[in-house]
Write a protein that holds these residues in place. Sequence first.
Motif, PDB file in Angstrom:
ATOM      1  N   CYS A   1       0.841  -1.188   0.000  1.00  0.00           N
ATOM      2  CA  CYS A   1       0.000   0.000   0.000  1.00  0.00           C
ATOM      3  C   CYS A   1       0.882   1.245   0.000  1.00  0.00           C
ATOM      4  O   CYS A   1       1.764   1.406   0.855  1.00  0.00           O
ATOM      5  CB  CYS A   1      -0.914   0.015   1.231  1.00  0.00           C
ATOM      6  SG  CYS A   1      -2.063   1.420   1.256  1.00  0.00           S
TER       7      CYS A   1
ATOM      8  N   ASN B   1       0.497   0.092 -10.644  1.00  0.00           N
ATOM      9  CA  ASN B   1      -0.389   0.529  -9.564  1.00  0.00           C
ATOM     10  C   ASN B   1      -1.768  -0.091  -9.743  1.00  0.00           C
ATOM     11  O   ASN B   1      -2.309  -0.101 -10.854  1.00  0.00           O
ATOM     12  CB  ASN B   1      -0.521   2.056  -9.566  1.00  0.00           C
ATOM     13  CG  ASN B   1       0.764   2.748  -9.163  1.00  0.00           C
ATOM     14  OD1 ASN B   1       1.608   2.179  -8.466  1.00  0.00           O
ATOM     15  ND2 ASN B   1       0.934   3.993  -9.589  1.00  0.00           N
TER      16      ASN B   1
ATOM     17  N   GLU C   1      -5.746  -0.623  -7.591  1.00  0.00           N
ATOM     18  CA  GLU C   1      -6.577  -0.133  -6.499  1.00  0.00           C
ATOM     19  C   GLU C   1      -7.309  -1.298  -5.854  1.00  0.00           C
ATOM     20  O   GLU C   1      -7.911  -2.112  -6.537  1.00  0.00           O
ATOM     21  CB  GLU C   1      -7.580   0.892  -7.038  1.00  0.00           C
ATOM     22  CG  GLU C   1      -8.293   1.668  -5.934  1.00  0.00           C
ATOM     23  CD  GLU C   1      -9.167   2.783  -6.480  1.00  0.00           C
ATOM     24  OE1 GLU C   1     -10.412   2.679  -6.344  1.00  0.00           O
ATOM     25  OE2 GLU C   1      -8.609   3.748  -7.058  1.00  0.00           O
TER      26      GLU C   1
ATOM     27  N   ASN D   1     -10.840   1.847  -0.327  1.00  0.00           N
ATOM     28  CA  ASN D   1      -9.952   1.574  -1.444  1.00  0.00           C
ATOM     29  C   ASN D   1      -8.717   2.462  -1.378  1.00  0.00           C
ATOM     30  O   ASN D   1      -8.812   3.648  -1.021  1.00  0.00           O
ATOM     31  CB  ASN D   1     -10.676   1.814  -2.777  1.00  0.00           C
ATOM     32  CG  ASN D   1     -11.538   0.632  -3.168  1.00  0.00           C
ATOM     33  OD1 ASN D   1     -11.620  -0.363  -2.437  1.00  0.00           O
ATOM     34  ND2 ASN D   1     -12.197   0.720  -4.310  1.00  0.00           N
TER      35      ASN D   1
ATOM     36  N   VAL E   1      -4.436   2.912  -3.196  1.00  0.00           N
ATOM     37  CA  VAL E   1      -3.529   2.564  -4.286  1.00  0.00           C
ATOM     38  C   VAL E   1      -2.420   1.665  -3.744  1.00  0.00           C
ATOM     39  O   VAL E   1      -1.767   1.987  -2.749  1.00  0.00           O
ATOM     40  CB  VAL E   1      -2.921   3.829  -4.935  1.00  0.00           C
ATOM     41  CG1 VAL E   1      -1.883   3.429  -5.996  1.00  0.00           C
ATOM     42  CG2 VAL E   1      -4.011   4.689  -5.550  1.00  0.00           C
ATOM     43  N   TYR E   2      -2.217   0.535  -4.409  1.00  0.00           N
ATOM     44  CA  TYR E   2      -1.151  -0.400  -4.064  1.00  0.00           C
ATOM     45  C   TYR E   2      -0.155  -0.490  -5.226  1.00  0.00           C
ATOM     46  O   TYR E   2      -0.548  -0.398  -6.393  1.00  0.00           O
ATOM     47  CB  TYR E   2      -1.717  -1.792  -3.785  1.00  0.00           C
ATOM     48  CG  TYR E   2      -2.377  -1.944  -2.430  1.00  0.00           C
ATOM     49  CD1 TYR E   2      -1.748  -2.651  -1.409  1.00  0.00           C
ATOM     50  CD2 TYR E   2      -3.616  -1.375  -2.181  1.00  0.00           C
ATOM     51  CE1 TYR E   2      -2.354  -2.804  -0.172  1.00  0.00           C
ATOM     52  CE2 TYR E   2      -4.233  -1.506  -0.947  1.00  0.00           C
ATOM     53  CZ  TYR E   2      -3.593  -2.231   0.054  1.00  0.00           C
ATOM     54  OH  TYR E   2      -4.193  -2.370   1.288  1.00  0.00           O
TER      55      TYR E   2
END
Length: 324
Positions: free
Chosen positions: A75, A115, A117, A126, A128-129
Amino acid sequence: HPPGSQLLSSGINAEYGEKGEHGGFQQQDANECWTELMRMMSDFLPGEGSTTSETVRRSFIQQYFGGESATSLKCSEVEDEAATESVERWTQLRCHINTEVRYMQLGLTTGLKENIEKTSPTLGRNAVYVKTSLIKRLPSYLTINFIRFFYKEKESINAKILKDVKFPLEYDAFELCSPELKEKLTPARDQFEDLRQKKIELELSGKGLETKKPRRGEAPEKEAEKKYLPHWFEDDIGSSNSGYYELQAVLTHQGRSSSSGHYVGWVKHKENQWIKCDDDKLSIVTDEEILKLSGGGDWHVAYTLLYGPKRCEVWEEPSAAPME
């Protein structure tokens, strides 16, 4: 018929047997068909021998066409949330195409970090990973799909990216691998380098370059059959132990949409000779013509590539030609 061939055929017909309003078969995405064939053949083709490194790798397809990547999902919005580690299995790599990608290698490395989500258990929403991937197992046969189609909502079609993206006749996948796999690949790669050095030394010395000329009425001596070192790890049948590949086949698409146009297959026959399979028309082409399939216009554009193992010859000291 091979085991499961009828079930395989019926499955493909059910999936890709749609017909249009005029009664003809509808155009289908060739790479999707390839992926489905690989999936279905995995169910019917048993693997060779036994693989002690991974007991789950029992299918011939998994052995020779299947790769594995170690992935990490972190994350980007919460520093102290632990990363999620996993292993993903695949039968093809994706070459992503954007404004910066001019060569296949960059398109492949671009896909190693992306990236996405997803829900964060820490934030309860939710987030962003960042997903990073490194290959931990390379197959003997490496399939690469160029991501050339995208959906255009305005026209409601899968439009095509015509951009010129160069690909090599010989490919080295070392850069895509995990540190652990790179270490395992090194011994076989050293053997390739040793062979290259020996050939250079032989050429510089001039030894072994003369061959015995046949006398009148005699047939020329046949060249000795080459021997090759194994191209997979001893405990992992169907893997690649070097990361070196040679292009064996190309699937191209000509047209502007995945729902129209024309697919052609190009298969390597021997050195600098390929067979162009255009429906029922076969013709011979050269390496130069294969490299022109990289895109940039309305000509045939590479959509899927199949690389096979580059094999390392067993070195044998050349015997000097006998004196007349």
